[in-house]
Design an enzyme around this catalytic site. Sequence first.
Site, PDB file in Angstrom:
ATOM      1  N   GLY A   1       0.868  -1.182   0.000  1.00 35.83           N
ATOM      2  CA  GLY A   1       0.000   0.000   0.000  1.00 35.83           C
ATOM      3  C   GLY A   1       0.903   1.230   0.000  1.00 35.83           C
ATOM      4  O   GLY A   1       1.896   1.282   0.742  1.00 35.83           O
ATOM      5  N   ALA A   2       0.574   2.211  -0.859  1.00 38.92           N
ATOM      6  CA  ALA A   2       1.500   3.320  -1.107  1.00 38.92           C
ATOM      7  C   ALA A   2       1.929   4.069   0.166  1.00 38.92           C
ATOM      8  O   ALA A   2       3.136   4.193   0.437  1.00 38.92           O
ATOM      9  CB  ALA A   2       0.879   4.265  -2.136  1.00 38.92           C
TER      10      ALA A   2
ATOM     11  N   ASP B   1      -1.467   4.809  -6.231  1.00 37.75           N
ATOM     12  CA  ASP B   1      -0.041   4.628  -5.948  1.00 37.75           C
ATOM     13  C   ASP B   1       0.781   5.809  -6.430  1.00 37.75           C
ATOM     14  O   ASP B   1       1.851   6.089  -5.903  1.00 37.75           O
ATOM     15  CB  ASP B   1       0.460   3.329  -6.571  1.00 37.75           C
TER      16      ASP B   1
ATOM     17  N   ASN C   1      -2.874   2.791 -10.106  1.00 36.90           N
ATOM     18  CA  ASN C   1      -3.362   2.055  -8.945  1.00 36.90           C
ATOM     19  C   ASN C   1      -3.366   0.578  -9.323  1.00 36.90           C
ATOM     20  O   ASN C   1      -3.018   0.197 -10.449  1.00 36.90           O
ATOM     21  CB  ASN C   1      -4.764   2.545  -8.544  1.00 36.90           C
ATOM     22  N   LYS C   2      -3.781  -0.261  -8.384  1.00 36.09           N
ATOM     23  CA  LYS C   2      -3.741  -1.711  -8.581  1.00 36.09           C
ATOM     24  C   LYS C   2      -4.333  -2.128  -9.915  1.00 36.09           C
ATOM     25  O   LYS C   2      -5.367  -1.597 -10.331  1.00 36.09           O
ATOM     26  CB  LYS C   2      -4.496  -2.369  -7.413  1.00 36.09           C
TER      27      LYS C   2
HETATM   28  O1  MRU Z   1       0.605  -4.015  -4.672  1.00 26.92           O
HETATM   29  P1  MRU Z   1      -0.055  -3.299  -3.520  1.00 26.92           P
HETATM   30  O2  MRU Z   1      -0.901  -4.197  -2.689  1.00 26.92           O
HETATM   31  O3  MRU Z   1       0.936  -2.509  -2.715  1.00 26.92           O
HETATM   32  O4  MRU Z   1      -1.023  -2.259  -4.230  1.00 26.92           O
HETATM   33  C1  MRU Z   1      -1.711  -1.350  -3.416  1.00 26.92           C
HETATM   34  C2  MRU Z   1      -2.663  -0.506  -4.160  1.00 26.92           C
HETATM   35  O5  MRU Z   1      -2.728  -0.503  -5.367  1.00 26.92           O
HETATM   36  C3  MRU Z   1      -3.492   0.437  -3.347  1.00 26.92           C
HETATM   37  O6  MRU Z   1      -4.747   0.636  -3.955  1.00 26.92           O
HETATM   38  C4  MRU Z   1      -2.784   1.790  -3.264  1.00 26.92           C
HETATM   39  O7  MRU Z   1      -1.476   1.625  -2.786  1.00 26.92           O
HETATM   40  C5  MRU Z   1      -3.504   2.737  -2.405  1.00 26.92           C
HETATM   41  S1  MRU Z   1      -3.272   2.317  -0.688  1.00 26.92           S
HETATM   42  C6  MRU Z   1      -4.040   3.450   0.252  1.00 26.92           C
END
Ligand code: MRU
Length: 346
Positions: free
Chosen positions: A43-44, A232, A242-243
């Site tokens: 998570g970012a 992200d 984002n994801k």
């Molecule tokens: O690969 P990850 O699990 O780190 O991906 C996280 C995401 O894409 C979240 O949506 C993003 O970091 C926002 S977290 C508040």
Amino acid sequence: MIDLGEGVITLLDQRLLPAEERRLSLTSTEEVVRAIASLAIRGAPAIGVAGAMGVALAARRALDAGDDPAEAARAAAAALRVARPTAVNLGWAVDAQLARARDVAAHGPQRLVATLEDAARSLQGAEVRRCEQIGAHGRALIGRGARILTHCNTGALATGGYGTALGVIRAAHEADPTVRAVVDETRPLLQGARLTTWELGRLGIAYTLICDSMAASLMADGRVSDVIVGADRIAANGDVANKIGTYGLAVLAREHDVPFYVAAPTSTVDLSTPSGRDIAIEERSAEEVRGVQLEGRPAAPSDAPVANPAFDATPARLISAIITERGIHRPPFERTLVAALEAAES
Ligand code: MRU
């Protein structure tokens, strides 16, 4: 969720959830890099906090060993900032630590280490406060009895506390307990199925878990009132990384007249990146995709060629609003994001 002690970082190992709640103790830069790269912490905003703590940890251990903490901080920063490429928060937090180290270098090694430790802890506190403000702003967008679809995990696990998109859902639910979430399982690593459901369950917020491929059908049936996701990296023109799967949701939301919101702290906005095309997208291992098992048997040939981009970029034109701790920002994002950042600095 993540704590910095003297010479140790402890965090909840997100790879084991929801089956097991186990804390990891990290005492070296290599361990912190591995924890970030393997998604023990993810998570970012949360990896930004982990990066800042990792720099402080390296400096503290160097001091204890009689080595140069400034040099150790620089080496740790170089290793940490490349642990994952897409979320801007990691490089941003690590660079901020290096700038602080330079500022206090003349005051001696003890002061340098204490400064880095304090800064890492206050970054975590600041991210939590930013999330609470995002929730307070975002709840105004949510109507009564909303059915909010969300993707990946954006709760306390991903942010250090409270959450971004999940923070908005949480704040909306506090105002109206009939608000429910629709949770994408989020293939390939199932952050929605494993982590968002776990967090919603603990918060007492009702949800429905769906496979990613079901979102279109639910929208067509009028069973989704809003989509809210995290980010992200937000480019200067408002494109959002984002994801993986977020872009598809934005296209679906536009087709079905469902508002599509992005909730993220200003620490995720990167004005030095002009557009989504300029964002480095992490490509992860093929095993994450083809390693899935059904009833204990591999679901794909062990040599199946695989593409595994961990993120995608959603064009700004598909985004109804971006919610930061500064408020609700509408298009044109080129103007409104700059104003948000200027306000954040003042
Ligand atoms: O690969 P990850 O699990 O780190 O991906 C996280 C995401 O894409 C979240 O949506 C993003 O970091 C926002 S977290 C508040």
